[in-house]
Motif scaffolding. Structure first.
Motif, mmCIF file in Angstrom:
data_model
loop_
_atom_site.group_PDB
_atom_site.id
_atom_site.type_symbol
_atom_site.label_atom_id
_atom_site.label_comp_id
_atom_site.label_asym_id
_atom_site.label_seq_id
_atom_site.Cartn_x
_atom_site.Cartn_y
_atom_site.Cartn_z
ATOM 1 N N ASN A 144 0.726 -1.304 0.001
ATOM 2 C CA ASN A 144 -0.103 -0.116 -0.003
ATOM 3 C C ASN A 144 0.924 1.319 0.124
ATOM 4 O O ASN A 144 0.561 2.178 0.754
ATOM 5 C CB ASN A 144 -1.080 -0.041 1.324
ATOM 6 C CG ASN A 144 -1.998 0.762 0.913
ATOM 7 O OD1 ASN A 144 -2.281 1.556 -0.137
ATOM 8 N ND2 ASN A 144 -2.933 1.371 1.699
ATOM 9 N N CYS A 145 1.610 1.359 -0.951
ATOM 10 C CA CYS A 145 2.444 2.618 -1.026
ATOM 11 C C CYS A 145 1.792 3.823 -1.602
ATOM 12 O O CYS A 145 1.846 4.928 -1.115
ATOM 13 C CB CYS A 145 3.581 2.462 -2.057
ATOM 14 S SG CYS A 145 4.601 0.940 -1.866
ATOM 15 N N VAL A 146 0.632 3.292 -2.181
ATOM 16 C CA VAL A 146 -0.246 4.333 -2.945
ATOM 17 C C VAL A 146 -0.851 5.296 -1.976
ATOM 18 O O VAL A 146 -0.965 6.356 -2.114
ATOM 19 C CB VAL A 146 -1.327 3.752 -4.055
ATOM 20 C CG1 VAL A 146 -2.140 4.637 -4.464
ATOM 21 C CG2 VAL A 146 -0.788 2.668 -4.696
ATOM 22 N N GLY A 147 -1.417 4.496 -0.882
ATOM 23 C CA GLY A 147 -2.175 5.220 0.050
ATOM 24 C C GLY A 147 -1.557 6.454 0.698
ATOM 25 O O GLY A 147 -2.495 7.494 0.753
ATOM 26 N N CYS A 148 -0.273 6.492 0.937
ATOM 27 C CA CYS A 148 0.400 7.691 1.695
ATOM 28 C C CYS A 148 1.200 8.247 0.454
ATOM 29 O O CYS A 148 1.664 9.651 0.725
ATOM 30 C CB CYS A 148 1.404 7.350 2.657
ATOM 31 S SG CYS A 148 0.356 6.517 4.094
ATOM 32 N N HIS A 149 1.463 7.925 -0.595
ATOM 33 C CA HIS A 149 2.248 8.840 -1.711
ATOM 34 C C HIS A 149 1.578 9.384 -2.719
ATOM 35 O O HIS A 149 1.996 9.681 -3.839
ATOM 36 C CB HIS A 149 3.657 7.768 -2.078
ATOM 37 C CG HIS A 149 4.664 7.536 -1.077
ATOM 38 N ND1 HIS A 149 5.547 8.337 -0.970
ATOM 39 C CD2 HIS A 149 4.777 6.594 -0.345
ATOM 40 C CE1 HIS A 149 6.041 7.902 0.367
ATOM 41 N NE2 HIS A 149 5.832 6.734 0.467
ATOM 42 N N THR A 150 0.300 9.171 -2.608
ATOM 43 C CA THR A 150 -0.500 9.654 -3.751
ATOM 44 C C THR A 150 -1.603 10.714 -3.318
ATOM 45 O O THR A 150 -2.460 10.495 -2.238
ATOM 46 C CB THR A 150 -1.267 8.539 -4.456
ATOM 47 O OG1 THR A 150 -0.336 7.812 -5.011
ATOM 48 C CG2 THR A 150 -2.454 9.078 -5.627
ATOM 49 N N ASP A 151 -1.804 11.816 -3.865
ATOM 50 C CA ASP A 151 -2.688 12.702 -3.638
ATOM 51 C C ASP A 151 -4.112 12.372 -4.443
ATOM 52 O O ASP A 151 -4.146 12.576 -5.699
ATOM 53 C CB ASP A 151 -2.402 14.028 -3.921
ATOM 54 C CG ASP A 151 -3.455 15.145 -3.563
ATOM 55 O OD1 ASP A 151 -4.510 14.909 -3.179
ATOM 56 O OD2 ASP A 151 -3.029 16.383 -3.514
ATOM 57 N N ARG A 152 -5.139 11.975 -3.785
ATOM 58 C CA ARG A 152 -6.421 11.554 -4.337
ATOM 59 C C ARG A 152 -6.873 12.569 -5.389
ATOM 60 O O ARG A 152 -7.678 12.176 -6.308
ATOM 61 C CB ARG A 152 -7.279 10.826 -3.284
ATOM 62 C CG ARG A 152 -6.645 9.744 -2.614
ATOM 63 C CD ARG A 152 -7.732 9.049 -1.429
ATOM 64 N NE ARG A 152 -7.506 7.821 -1.673
ATOM 65 C CZ ARG A 152 -8.326 7.101 -2.259
ATOM 66 N NH1 ARG A 152 -9.473 7.401 -2.687
ATOM 67 N NH2 ARG A 152 -8.109 5.845 -2.217
ATOM 68 N N GLU A 153 -6.800 13.774 -4.821
ATOM 69 C CA GLU A 153 -7.415 14.798 -5.415
ATOM 70 C C GLU A 153 -6.804 15.373 -6.998
ATOM 71 O O GLU A 153 -7.291 15.974 -7.475
ATOM 72 C CB GLU A 153 -7.547 16.122 -4.653
ATOM 73 C CG GLU A 153 -8.212 15.895 -3.168
ATOM 74 C CD GLU A 153 -9.654 15.476 -3.155
ATOM 75 O OE1 GLU A 153 -10.400 16.370 -3.897
ATOM 76 O OE2 GLU A 153 -9.974 14.714 -2.631
ATOM 77 N N ALA A 154 -5.543 14.786 -6.883
ATOM 78 C CA ALA A 154 -4.986 15.302 -8.056
ATOM 79 C C ALA A 154 -4.591 14.465 -9.526
ATOM 80 O O ALA A 154 -3.857 14.802 -10.378
ATOM 81 C CB ALA A 154 -3.048 15.406 -7.430
ATOM 82 N N GLY A 155 -5.518 13.481 -9.488
ATOM 83 C CA GLY A 155 -5.901 12.948 -10.669
ATOM 84 C C GLY A 155 -4.624 12.207 -11.103
ATOM 85 O O GLY A 155 -3.884 11.703 -10.228
ATOM 86 N N GLU A 156 -4.537 11.710 -12.390
ATOM 87 C CA GLU A 156 -3.220 10.919 -12.686
ATOM 88 C C GLU A 156 -1.932 11.401 -12.602
ATOM 89 O O GLU A 156 -1.096 10.572 -12.115
ATOM 90 C CB GLU A 156 -3.532 10.658 -14.109
ATOM 91 C CG GLU A 156 -3.812 9.178 -14.706
ATOM 92 C CD GLU A 156 -4.036 9.074 -16.094
ATOM 93 O OE1 GLU A 156 -3.001 9.301 -16.931
ATOM 94 O OE2 GLU A 156 -5.271 9.028 -16.759
#
Lengths: 170, 298
Positions: B54-66
């Motif tokens: 689950n790297c995505v959970g903390c390293h991705t801004d969900r609001e920022a799209g692709e």
């Protein structure tokens, strides 16, 4: 020092007690519809109805209940009827606060809210057509349900993760 | 005269002990050296490891799209400060594009940046320390394929004294351990796979365990829930006792992890819905069954 807990019955017993008393144990039920009234009660019941339909579908997916095409379609129709604008119209501005589980983000981000409510409709429609286009063979219909139920669950999560107050079991 | 001599000796003793303790604390952090270069990496498997960990959970801004994918996460509020998962895309300046495999491995398992800085335990290196060699190499193969995004990482907001990264060296001496806590030879393959995922890359305990005052996982009570989970909200207990108490079966957990649906048909929300989106919803059935089996029976 914590490792000694395994060998110390007194400490183990007290840890067990603490764990059992923990108010946040996983399946704690925290919906309280009895205090709700008006539109809040209406939508709590609405959501509970949706949960029942989802529960019925899951029982089939999990093999706890035999596949019955009529029953499955009835549950899918409940969710279909209760998606999109059927959801958004139950959320007049400011209708949050206990016992409602709605977050004020719903109104701060109305377009986003309407989009995920509409997304649920799209997802349930595609699940319905997948089951229908599987023909009359119950095995094929059940497989279609199993393959697409994840997508439907995503439709529920999209809304609950952003716009619903955290529940004790989340 | 005698008393002065006694006090001098005591002081000398104290200073020696103090220095010894300090040296132990600051130099005693466990460091793993892995020999990884002869292992062939598989980027496709690595994409799966990314989900497993689950790297995505903390390293991705969900609001920022692709563009947001792995280019830096949203704020993670903790009692010790607010943390931001940095950009881990292949961007050479803002991401990890200039790293090599050993640096990547050391970041994961030792919590040390290529420049020697210590990471804070908001980054779950105490869990990633248990990653096996193949998973690290596969993940690295995949990371190199992540499109570069030139988005600068945000600085953490941490108060004194925790803003002194050097203190994390002592923290690691106290709290970084690489061993699984139970002997597990007697268990089957699925159980052991579940143990690896839950206690290792899956880092379930990062949110579902109580933490001590220094942000350390209370290992004796791990998975018994936390009052200070993501966004300062409580997380439920998911230890075998609590699960049995609440009548949760391994099959219930399987479906929760795969779809987010609760036994009564309700669907979870909040941060666990994000975990299903980013992490568990991508895992294969065998791994989900393994996690569920371990959770109800470890």
């Amino acid at each position: 020092m914590f490792k000694s807990a395994k060998r110390n019955p007194l400490l183990t017993a007290s840890l067990l007690t603490v764990v059992m008393m923990a108010p946040n144990a996983v399946a704690h039920k925290d919906h309280d519809h009895s205090k709700a009234e008006g539109v809040v009660k209406e939508r709590l019941d609405f959501m509970e109805n949706m949960g029942k339909a989802m529960g019925g579908l899951m029982a089939v997916v999990r093999g706890q209940k035999d596949f019955d095409a009529e029953d499955v379609m009835a549950n899918l129709n409940v969710i279909h009827k209760q998606s999109g604008q059927a959801i958004t119209k139950l959320f007049p501005e400011g209708s949050n606060g206990a016992p409602s589980e709605a977050l004020s983000k719903i109104w701060a981000d109305w377009d986003g809210f309407a989009e995920v409510a509409g997304g649920l409709r799209t997802r349930v429609e595609s699940l319905k057509s997948a089951v229908q286009s599987a023909g009359t063979d119950a095995g094929a219909q059940k497989a279609a349900l199993q393959q697409n139920i994840r997508n439907l669950g995503g439709g529920c999560r999209n809304c609950h993760s952003e716009y619903r107050k955290k529940q004790n079991r989340d | 005269m005698n008393s002065i001599r006694l006090i001098s000796w005591l002081l000398a003793g104290l200073i020696t002990c103090g220095t010894g303790v300090a040296l132990y604390l600051f130099l005693g952090a466990p460091t793993q050296q892995r020999t990884l270069h002869q292992i062939q990496g598989d980027a496709v498997r690595g994409a799966y490891v990314l989900r497993l960990a689950n790297c995505v959970g903390c390293h991705t801004d969900r609001e920022a799209g692709e563009e947001g994918f792995l280019s830096g996460g949203e704020a993670i509020a903790t009692p010790l400060g607010t943390f931001f998962g940095p950009n881990i895309t292949s961007d050479p300046d803002y991401g990890i594009g200039k790293w090599d495999l050993d640096q990547f491995a050391s970041a994961l398992i030792n919590g040390v940046a290529p420049n020697g800085d210590h990471y804070y335990p908001a980054f779950p290196f105490t869990f990633y320390a248990r990653l096996n060699d193949q998973d690290i190499v596969d993940l690295w193969s995949y990371m190199q394929t992540v499109p570069a995004v030139g988005n600068p990482s945000q600085s953490h907001r941490i108060g004194w004294p925790f803003n002194q990264r050097l203190l994390m060296a002592a923290w690691k001496t106290l709290f970084l351990s690489t061993s699984l806590s139970q002997a597990n030879e007697s268990r089957g393959d699925a159980w052991r796979r579940g143990a690896y995922i839950v206690e290792g890359p899956g880092h379930c305990g990062a949110c579902h365990s109580p933490r001590g005052p220094l942000g350390n996982i209370d290992s004796a009570n791990r998975l018994t829930g936390s009052t200070i989970g993501p966004d300062d909200e409580a997380t439920p207990a998911i230890d075998p006792l609590a699960l049995a108490e609440a009548n949760w079966t391994a099959d219930d957990l399987f479906w929760l992890l795969q779809i987010g649906v609760l036994p009564d048909g309700d669907v979870i929300g909040s941060s666990m819905a994000d975990v299903v989106d980013d992490n568990t919803g991508h895992l294969n059935d065998d791994d989900l069954r393994a996690i569920a089996e371990y959770l109800v029976s470890h």
